[in-house]
Design a protein around this motif. Structure first.
Motif, PDB file in Angstrom:
ATOM      1  N   ASP A 141       0.795  -1.232   0.000  1.00 50.13           N
ATOM      2  CA  ASP A 141       0.000   0.000   0.000  1.00 50.13           C
ATOM      3  C   ASP A 141       0.827   1.281   0.000  1.00 50.13           C
ATOM      4  OD1 ASP A 141      -2.336  -1.468  -0.075  1.00 50.13           O
ATOM      5  OD2 ASP A 141      -2.459  -1.589   2.103  1.00 50.13           O
ATOM      6  N   GLY A 142       2.121   1.191  -0.285  1.00 49.48           N
ATOM      7  CA  GLY A 142       2.928   2.392  -0.489  1.00 49.48           C
ATOM      8  C   GLY A 142       2.717   2.892  -1.911  1.00 49.48           C
ATOM      9  N   PRO A 143       3.288   4.025  -2.242  1.00 45.19           N
ATOM     10  CA  PRO A 143       3.136   4.525  -3.609  1.00 45.19           C
ATOM     11  C   PRO A 143       3.921   3.682  -4.599  1.00 45.19           C
ATOM     12  CG  PRO A 143       4.688   5.879  -2.387  1.00 45.19           C
ATOM     13  CD  PRO A 143       4.104   4.903  -1.405  1.00 45.19           C
ATOM     14  N   GLY A 144       3.473   3.667  -5.831  1.00 45.04           N
ATOM     15  CA  GLY A 144       4.240   3.058  -6.923  1.00 45.04           C
ATOM     16  C   GLY A 144       5.261   4.076  -7.392  1.00 45.04           C
ATOM     17  N   LEU A 145       6.515   3.725  -7.308  1.00 42.29           N
ATOM     18  CA  LEU A 145       7.608   4.640  -7.670  1.00 42.29           C
ATOM     19  C   LEU A 145       8.417   4.014  -8.806  1.00 42.29           C
ATOM     20  CD1 LEU A 145       8.735   5.567  -4.047  1.00 42.29           C
ATOM     21  CD2 LEU A 145       7.190   6.852  -5.543  1.00 42.29           C
ATOM     22  N   PHE A 146       8.615   4.776  -9.884  1.00 38.58           N
ATOM     23  CA  PHE A 146       9.244   4.295 -11.099  1.00 38.58           C
ATOM     24  C   PHE A 146      10.419   5.196 -11.440  1.00 38.58           C
ATOM     25  CE2 PHE A 146       4.792   3.368 -10.880  1.00 38.58           C
ATOM     26  CZ  PHE A 146       4.704   2.026 -11.227  1.00 38.58           C
ATOM     27  N   TYR A 147      11.608   4.585 -11.662  1.00 40.29           N
ATOM     28  CA  TYR A 147      12.838   5.330 -11.847  1.00 40.29           C
ATOM     29  C   TYR A 147      13.471   4.997 -13.188  1.00 40.29           C
ATOM     30  CZ  TYR A 147      12.341   5.785  -6.799  1.00 40.29           C
ATOM     31  OH  TYR A 147      11.874   6.039  -5.551  1.00 40.29           O
ATOM     32  N   GLU A 148      13.995   6.031 -13.827  1.00 42.05           N
ATOM     33  CA  GLU A 148      14.656   5.905 -15.112  1.00 42.05           C
ATOM     34  C   GLU A 148      16.096   6.364 -14.958  1.00 42.05           C
ATOM     35  OE1 GLU A 148      12.802   7.133 -19.174  1.00 42.05           O
ATOM     36  OE2 GLU A 148      13.687   8.919 -18.273  1.00 42.05           O
ATOM     37  N   ILE A 149      17.015   5.693 -15.659  1.00 35.85           N
ATOM     38  CA  ILE A 149      18.403   6.119 -15.587  1.00 35.85           C
ATOM     39  C   ILE A 149      18.546   7.470 -16.271  1.00 35.85           C
ATOM     40  CG2 ILE A 149      19.185   4.953 -17.686  1.00 35.85           C
ATOM     41  CD1 ILE A 149      21.731   4.199 -15.987  1.00 35.85           C
ATOM     42  N   SER A 150      19.293   8.340 -15.632  1.00 36.41           N
ATOM     43  CA  SER A 150      19.453   9.699 -16.137  1.00 36.41           C
ATOM     44  C   SER A 150      20.686   9.788 -17.018  1.00 36.41           C
ATOM     45  CB  SER A 150      19.593  10.671 -14.959  1.00 36.41           C
ATOM     46  OG  SER A 150      19.843  11.971 -15.418  1.00 36.41           O
ATOM     47  N   SER A 151      20.594  10.521 -18.079  1.00 43.64           N
ATOM     48  CA  SER A 151      21.740  10.702 -18.971  1.00 43.64           C
ATOM     49  C   SER A 151      22.609  11.878 -18.558  1.00 43.64           C
ATOM     50  CB  SER A 151      21.256  10.875 -20.419  1.00 43.64           C
ATOM     51  OG  SER A 151      20.392  11.997 -20.490  1.00 43.64           O
ATOM     52  N   GLU A 152      22.201  12.583 -17.522  1.00 45.02           N
ATOM     53  CA  GLU A 152      22.961  13.752 -17.053  1.00 45.02           C
ATOM     54  C   GLU A 152      24.151  13.340 -16.241  1.00 45.02           C
ATOM     55  OE1 GLU A 152      20.268  16.270 -14.926  1.00 45.02           O
ATOM     56  OE2 GLU A 152      18.942  16.428 -16.633  1.00 45.02           O
TER      57      GLU A 152
END
Length: 152
Positions: A141-152
């Motif tokens: 029941d926590g939030p759905g968190l989605f991460y993308e690799i950063s090109s910076e």
């Protein structure tokens, strides 16, 4: 006799070099195919409610994980009121059924830790279809968190 051994050796090398990589989880794994340090940026969050997906500046907070080449990490969360940080060590989990990053925080009382358990660990599962990391916090029941690799 030597020609027969040489032929066998060449055939064995050819068979092994033509193996099928379609079932190899490492082939398109951004955790392995990008240099370190890697910065993973929160790109999307959701709750269990319908149409609850938010992105960009509309999210409740901005967040990054920086994975260093010495197996340490720093997690940073920026809200309208404060900036939280947490750090520790990580281990890459590379299995056929589930790959990702297991993170262990130095301080288990840190409010930045998003987990279903009451310990100092988080797990970010690799979604190979999208090439993103997904927090397992939503399983309880926590939030759905989605991460993308950063090109910076």
């Amino acid at each position: 006799m030597n020609l027969r051994i040489l032929s066998f050796f060449v055939l064995a090398v050819l068979v092994m070099s033509c193996s099928d990589d379609d079932n190899n989880p490492d082939v398109d794994n951004p955790l392995l195919n990008n240099s370190y340090p890697q910065t993973w940026r929160l790109i999307r969050m959701s709750t269990g409610e319908q149409d609850s997906v938010t992105t960009g500046e509309n999210m409740e907070w901005q967040e990054t994980y920086v994975l260093n080449d010495d197996d340490t990490f720093v997690k940073t969360r920026v809200t309208a009121d404060e900036t939280l940080t947490g750090s520790g060590t990580y281990v890459l989990i590379l299995e056929d059924t589930q790959s990702g990053v297991s993170l262990t925080f130095e301080d288990n009382d840190n409010s930045i830790i998003g987990t279903c358990a009451t310990d100092d660990k988080e797990f970010l599962r690799l979604n190979t279809e999208e090439g993103i990391l997904v927090s397992n916090w939503q399983e309880c029941d926590g939030p759905g968190l989605f991460y993308e690799i950063s090109s910076e």
